[in-house]
Design a protein around this motif. Structure first.
Motif, PDB file in Angstrom:
ATOM      1  N   TRP A 124       0.945  -1.169   0.253  1.00 13.86           N
ATOM      2  CA  TRP A 124       0.094  -0.089  -0.096  1.00 13.86           C
ATOM      3  C   TRP A 124       0.606   1.231  -0.105  1.00 13.86           C
ATOM      4  O   TRP A 124       0.747   2.111  -0.865  1.00 13.86           O
ATOM      5  CB  TRP A 124      -1.191  -0.038   1.215  1.00 13.86           C
ATOM      6  N   TRP A 125       1.945   1.309   0.797  1.00 13.44           N
ATOM      7  CA  TRP A 125       2.780   2.318   0.903  1.00 13.44           C
ATOM      8  C   TRP A 125       3.565   2.748  -0.349  1.00 13.44           C
ATOM      9  O   TRP A 125       3.468   3.879  -0.714  1.00 13.44           O
ATOM     10  CB  TRP A 125       3.707   2.048   2.129  1.00 13.44           C
ATOM     11  N   LEU A 126       4.036   1.618  -0.832  1.00 12.21           N
ATOM     12  CA  LEU A 126       4.797   1.934  -2.279  1.00 12.21           C
ATOM     13  C   LEU A 126       4.182   2.267  -3.295  1.00 12.21           C
ATOM     14  O   LEU A 126       4.376   3.189  -3.967  1.00 12.21           O
ATOM     15  CB  LEU A 126       5.476   0.511  -2.594  1.00 12.21           C
ATOM     16  N   ALA A 127       2.776   1.844  -3.440  1.00 13.26           N
ATOM     17  CA  ALA A 127       1.732   2.221  -4.318  1.00 13.26           C
ATOM     18  C   ALA A 127       1.336   3.600  -4.157  1.00 13.26           C
ATOM     19  O   ALA A 127       1.203   4.515  -4.997  1.00 13.26           O
ATOM     20  CB  ALA A 127       0.335   1.248  -4.312  1.00 13.26           C
ATOM     21  N   ALA A 128       1.181   4.029  -3.040  1.00 15.81           N
ATOM     22  CA  ALA A 128       0.610   5.517  -2.656  1.00 15.81           C
ATOM     23  C   ALA A 128       2.094   6.427  -3.102  1.00 15.81           C
ATOM     24  O   ALA A 128       1.628   7.451  -3.471  1.00 15.81           O
ATOM     25  CB  ALA A 128       0.260   5.609  -1.121  1.00 15.81           C
ATOM     26  N   LYS A 129       3.000   6.006  -2.664  1.00 16.17           N
ATOM     27  CA  LYS A 129       4.177   6.799  -2.880  1.00 16.17           C
ATOM     28  C   LYS A 129       4.342   6.970  -4.428  1.00 16.17           C
ATOM     29  O   LYS A 129       4.599   8.289  -4.783  1.00 16.17           O
ATOM     30  CB  LYS A 129       5.544   6.114  -2.304  1.00 16.17           C
ATOM     31  N   ALA A 130       4.317   5.771  -5.180  1.00 15.50           N
ATOM     32  CA  ALA A 130       4.204   6.060  -6.511  1.00 15.50           C
ATOM     33  C   ALA A 130       3.467   6.920  -7.157  1.00 15.50           C
ATOM     34  O   ALA A 130       3.222   7.749  -8.195  1.00 15.50           O
ATOM     35  CB  ALA A 130       4.481   4.675  -7.183  1.00 15.50           C
ATOM     36  N   LYS A 131       2.014   6.677  -6.778  1.00 18.89           N
ATOM     37  CA  LYS A 131       0.882   7.528  -7.357  1.00 18.89           C
ATOM     38  C   LYS A 131       0.850   8.863  -6.982  1.00 18.89           C
ATOM     39  O   LYS A 131       0.841   9.854  -7.921  1.00 18.89           O
ATOM     40  CB  LYS A 131      -0.451   6.715  -6.605  1.00 18.89           C
ATOM     41  N   TYR A 132       1.145   9.236  -5.744  1.00 19.82           N
ATOM     42  CA  TYR A 132       0.907  10.666  -5.299  1.00 19.82           C
ATOM     43  C   TYR A 132       2.385  11.452  -4.926  1.00 19.82           C
ATOM     44  O   TYR A 132       2.428  12.483  -4.911  1.00 19.82           O
ATOM     45  CB  TYR A 132       0.385  10.802  -3.990  1.00 19.82           C
ATOM     46  N   ARG A 133       3.442  10.580  -5.189  1.00 17.83           N
ATOM     47  CA  ARG A 133       4.921  11.307  -4.909  1.00 17.83           C
ATOM     48  C   ARG A 133       4.761  12.314  -3.703  1.00 17.83           C
ATOM     49  O   ARG A 133       5.049  13.610  -3.924  1.00 17.83           O
ATOM     50  CB  ARG A 133       5.363  11.773  -6.279  1.00 17.83           C
ATOM     51  N   HIS A 134       4.309  11.821  -2.465  1.00 19.52           N
ATOM     52  CA  HIS A 134       4.140  12.734  -1.386  1.00 19.52           C
ATOM     53  C   HIS A 134       5.139  12.317  -0.304  1.00 19.52           C
ATOM     54  O   HIS A 134       5.974  11.409  -0.295  1.00 19.52           O
ATOM     55  CB  HIS A 134       2.811  12.356  -0.775  1.00 19.52           C
ATOM     56  N   HIS A 135       5.359  13.437   0.471  1.00 21.71           N
ATOM     57  CA  HIS A 135       6.035  13.528   1.823  1.00 21.71           C
ATOM     58  C   HIS A 135       5.181  14.274   2.727  1.00 21.71           C
ATOM     59  O   HIS A 135       4.496  15.136   2.654  1.00 21.71           O
ATOM     60  CB  HIS A 135       7.200  14.426   1.457  1.00 21.71           C
ATOM     61  N   ALA A 136       5.361  13.606   4.070  1.00 21.16           N
ATOM     62  CA  ALA A 136       4.549  14.118   5.233  1.00 21.16           C
ATOM     63  C   ALA A 136       5.760  14.691   6.283  1.00 21.16           C
ATOM     64  O   ALA A 136       6.603  13.856   6.526  1.00 21.16           O
ATOM     65  CB  ALA A 136       3.739  13.074   5.825  1.00 21.16           C
TER      66      ALA A 136
END
Length: 106
Positions: free
Chosen positions: A48-60
């Motif tokens: 889930w985390w890897l997919a979200a990082k690839a999709k949104y390229r986000h940083h918190a």
């Protein structure tokens, strides 16, 4: 700001190279609830985390942390490729020892 070690790992892990470290921060029966879906167990959480990082390229970036009713609540500014970026989101963690048992993001 002092964050418990597994929560610090959650916020500092970088994709994809830190996927295993992120998964190791979660307990074997951990669950993450995000965007209306549940992800159970470290490997599903890692995926889930890897997919979200690839999709949104986000940083918190954590803003503050409070302990409420046995939960660690972190407000963080999240910046990435999504409508409304940047946004302040709330990350509510359950902990047992050195592992995250559950995480709700909203």
């Amino acid at each position: 700001m002092q964050l418990p070690r597994p929560i610090q790992t959650y916020f500092t892990a970088r994709a994809p190279q830190d996927g295993d470290a992120l998964a190791a921060a979660f307990a074997p029966n951990a669950i993450v609830h995000d965007e209306g879906h549940d992800h159970r167990g470290p490997q599903a959480i890692r995926a889930w985390w890897l997919a979200a990082k690839a999709k949104y390229r986000h940083h918190a970036r954590p803003i503050d942390v409070t302990d409420t009713a046995g939960r660690t609540v972190v407000r963080a500014t999240v910046t990435g490729d999504f409508p409304g970026s940047p946004a302040v989101l709330t990350f509510t963690f359950g902990l047992a020892g050195d592992h995250i048992t559950d995480l709700g993001i909203g």
